[in-house]
Design a protein around this motif. Structure first.
Motif, PDB file in Angstrom:
ATOM      1  N   ILE A  37       0.848  -1.194   0.000  1.00  0.00           N
ATOM      2  CA  ILE A  37       0.000   0.000   0.000  1.00  0.00           C
ATOM      3  C   ILE A  37       0.880   1.239   0.000  1.00  0.00           C
ATOM      4  O   ILE A  37       2.046   1.191   0.379  1.00  0.00           O
ATOM      5  CB  ILE A  37      -0.946   0.044   1.216  1.00  0.00           C
ATOM      6  N   ILE A  38       0.316   2.340  -0.411  1.00  0.00           N
ATOM      7  CA  ILE A  38       1.006   3.622  -0.325  1.00  0.00           C
ATOM      8  C   ILE A  38       0.781   4.151   1.075  1.00  0.00           C
ATOM      9  O   ILE A  38      -0.359   4.349   1.492  1.00  0.00           O
ATOM     10  CB  ILE A  38       0.488   4.604  -1.389  1.00  0.00           C
ATOM     11  N   SER A  43      -2.458  13.380   8.568  1.00  0.00           N
ATOM     12  CA  SER A  43      -2.328  14.562   9.421  1.00  0.00           C
ATOM     13  C   SER A  43      -1.498  15.617   8.691  1.00  0.00           C
ATOM     14  O   SER A  43      -1.951  16.714   8.455  1.00  0.00           O
ATOM     15  CB  SER A  43      -1.678  14.198  10.755  1.00  0.00           C
ATOM     16  N   CYS A  44      -0.268  15.238   8.287  1.00  0.00           N
ATOM     17  CA  CYS A  44       0.603  16.191   7.576  1.00  0.00           C
ATOM     18  C   CYS A  44       0.598  15.960   6.062  1.00  0.00           C
ATOM     19  O   CYS A  44       1.152  16.743   5.312  1.00  0.00           O
ATOM     20  CB  CYS A  44       2.025  16.111   8.110  1.00  0.00           C
ATOM     21  N   TYR A  45       0.014  14.861   5.622  1.00  0.00           N
ATOM     22  CA  TYR A  45      -0.111  14.477   4.202  1.00  0.00           C
ATOM     23  C   TYR A  45       1.225  14.203   3.516  1.00  0.00           C
ATOM     24  O   TYR A  45       1.338  14.280   2.305  1.00  0.00           O
ATOM     25  CB  TYR A  45      -0.939  15.501   3.426  1.00  0.00           C
ATOM     26  N   SER A  46       2.227  13.836   4.296  1.00  0.00           N
ATOM     27  CA  SER A  46       3.492  13.385   3.723  1.00  0.00           C
ATOM     28  C   SER A  46       3.422  11.877   3.518  1.00  0.00           C
ATOM     29  O   SER A  46       2.520  11.209   4.018  1.00  0.00           O
ATOM     30  CB  SER A  46       4.653  13.734   4.650  1.00  0.00           C
ATOM     31  N   TYR A  47       4.371  11.340   2.801  1.00  0.00           N
ATOM     32  CA  TYR A  47       4.423   9.909   2.523  1.00  0.00           C
ATOM     33  C   TYR A  47       5.463   9.236   3.403  1.00  0.00           C
ATOM     34  O   TYR A  47       6.413   9.860   3.843  1.00  0.00           O
ATOM     35  CB  TYR A  47       4.759   9.672   1.046  1.00  0.00           C
ATOM     36  N   CYS A  54       3.038  10.372  13.310  1.00  0.00           N
ATOM     37  CA  CYS A  54       3.403  11.660  12.715  1.00  0.00           C
ATOM     38  C   CYS A  54       3.969  12.616  13.756  1.00  0.00           C
ATOM     39  O   CYS A  54       3.420  12.776  14.838  1.00  0.00           O
ATOM     40  CB  CYS A  54       2.176  12.295  12.053  1.00  0.00           C
ATOM     41  N   LYS A  55       5.077  13.253  13.401  1.00  0.00           N
ATOM     42  CA  LYS A  55       5.705  14.251  14.265  1.00  0.00           C
ATOM     43  C   LYS A  55       5.714  15.632  13.612  1.00  0.00           C
ATOM     44  O   LYS A  55       6.309  16.561  14.124  1.00  0.00           O
ATOM     45  CB  LYS A  55       7.126  13.817  14.594  1.00  0.00           C
ATOM     46  N   GLU A  56       5.068  15.753  12.466  1.00  0.00           N
ATOM     47  CA  GLU A  56       5.033  17.002  11.710  1.00  0.00           C
ATOM     48  C   GLU A  56       3.781  17.804  12.065  1.00  0.00           C
ATOM     49  O   GLU A  56       2.843  17.288  12.669  1.00  0.00           O
ATOM     50  CB  GLU A  56       5.047  16.708  10.209  1.00  0.00           C
ATOM     51  N   ALA A  57       3.760  19.056  11.641  1.00  0.00           N
ATOM     52  CA  ALA A  57       2.586  19.899  11.849  1.00  0.00           C
ATOM     53  C   ALA A  57       1.445  19.420  10.951  1.00  0.00           C
ATOM     54  O   ALA A  57       1.671  18.988   9.832  1.00  0.00           O
ATOM     55  CB  ALA A  57       2.934  21.353  11.518  1.00  0.00           C
ATOM     56  N   VAL A  89      -4.491  17.988  -1.660  1.00  0.00           N
ATOM     57  CA  VAL A  89      -3.212  17.336  -1.416  1.00  0.00           C
ATOM     58  C   VAL A  89      -3.320  15.806  -1.444  1.00  0.00           C
ATOM     59  O   VAL A  89      -2.357  15.124  -1.754  1.00  0.00           O
ATOM     60  CB  VAL A  89      -2.593  17.846  -0.089  1.00  0.00           C
ATOM     61  N   ARG A  90      -4.483  15.257  -1.202  1.00  0.00           N
ATOM     62  CA  ARG A  90      -4.649  13.799  -1.202  1.00  0.00           C
ATOM     63  C   ARG A  90      -5.143  13.258  -2.547  1.00  0.00           C
ATOM     64  O   ARG A  90      -5.501  12.088  -2.655  1.00  0.00           O
ATOM     65  CB  ARG A  90      -5.586  13.376  -0.087  1.00  0.00           C
TER      66      ARG A  90
END
Length: 108
Positions: A37-38, A43-47, A54-57, A89-90
């Motif tokens: 899966i991808i 939350s941050c929409y990074s991959y 998640c530790k990002e904003a 973004v998604r």
């Protein structure tokens, strides 16, 4: 969805395509079917990681804004911080998402 016998799935730190499966009990299954899966954070929409680690904003899924407004109440134009185009973004049409799909197909 993981079968009942899998207790935990852990992504190996220094590998892009290896995971460690921890099973319940002491009997291992005869085989394990894997469906890649991808991995994308909602939350941050990074991959490469999920929301739970998640530790990002946090970002808005519509405008990519880093403030705390909800996507449902966003009045801004759709904008993707990955490719700088006018879509959410998604979006599965994003070139970045398609790159992730290509990586999965080439790896398996």
């Amino acid at each position: 969805m993981c079968p009942i016998s899998v207790q935990k799935v852990t992504k190996m730190r220094n590998s892009s395509n290896m995971v460690l499966l921890t099973f319940f009990g002491s009997t291992l299954p005869d085989r394990v079917n894997v469906r890649p899966i991808i991995l994308r954070c909602y939350s941050c929409y990074s991959y490469g990681h999920g929301k739970s680690s998640c530790k990002e904003a946090s970002r808005c899924g519509n405008s990519s804004a880093l403030d705390l407004h909800s996507e449902e109440h966003c009045n801004a134009a759709a904008y993707c911080f990955h490719c700088r185009d006018a879509h959410q973004v998604r979006s599965r049409q994003c070139p970045r998402y398609r790159l992730e799909e290509d990586i999965l197909q080439d790896g398996f």
